[in-house]
Enzyme design. Sequence first.
Site: not given
Length: 401
Positions: A135-136, A295, A353, A379
Amino acid sequence: MARLAQTAGLTDIQQEILSTVRDFVDKEIIPVATELEHRDEYPQQIVDGLKELGLFGLMIPEEYGGLGESLLTYALCVEEIARGWMSVSGIINTHFIVAYMLKQHGTQEQKDHFLPRMALGEVRGAFSMSEPALGSDVSAISSKAVKDGDEYVLNGQKMWLTNGGSSNLVAVLVRSDEGHPEGTAPHKSMTTFLVEKEPGFGEVRPGLTIPGKIDKMGYKGVDTTELIMDGLRVPANRVLGGTTGRGFYQMMDGVEVGRVNVAARGCGVAQRAFELGVSYAQQRHTFGKPIAQHQAIQFKLAEMATKVEAAHAMMVNAARKKDSGERNDLEAGMAKYLASEYCKEVVEDAFRIHGGYGFSKEYEIERLYREAPMLLIGEGTAEIQKMIIGRRLLEEYRLQG
């Protein structure tokens, strides 16, 4: 173009480039993106169009046939392309990380050999750092290069190559203990190799196999693959920069460019989600009026637009800092972290929405909802960005005495 995410201080040339890219996105990408994405089809016609526009040479110096533009121009173009379809921006990104690394760290022979063809899009780059088990944690890389005469023999398995199949040049980071005594810090015994190959899948050159595409939740169309090296022989003149042991620093320099790119992608996807949300809110009626007049929906739109603006501003700041020649890991980390998190939130609000229709594949927001999570990981995860930001802040605000 809507009023959101405008950038002050652009030159006439930058504005012309962005206008051309925006027009291309509206006419050539948005109308076909969802259909191609659902088929997981490589967007060859779109890529050919980007070649004609010269975008593969956008940041490559003019002396090598490129446009010689800044990281800011590149990031703003990526923002526009991701607004149309994020996968296309991925095709561009890894190519430019490799081109940037060559420009900054390559030998003169390497620049002369690769950059003119990269500017034309004839040579397309891929970037290979991660492995299945790390992984990282870059320090845990186990793929290895061993010197054998005038060549190096590479063995190991790499993971998550964007453009792994379609590229014909891969920058690969491996361990290279030659010249580095036992006990040397891991990041000082890594080397970047420039590996040329045939496009496609299977054995693409002796000792190098690219298995088929990884089936992903989103980010489709672009090919994401593994890379398997089994006795892969690479000439010594394909060590990036000509000297072993510098690969970690070269890759981290490239990753800073990549993080600005991911931030730009987040901005582009968030912009598109806002556009879809604000448009649908004016078309959908409930209780006798468009839902945009309620609203609760106006509050969502206000929050979404503010997040789009904030992410864009941080992305632009990070790009300009890099262009100035200054260290920008703090700004790039902040921009990548904020833009990817805000992108996820803006996309989800646009999805809400749309109501039940957001769950339908007939609506574009469904695709964006599956694409946004990739930006949380690519990244470097949010946690990695926070580590970078925290360490840099402590450097800047270190107590004296």
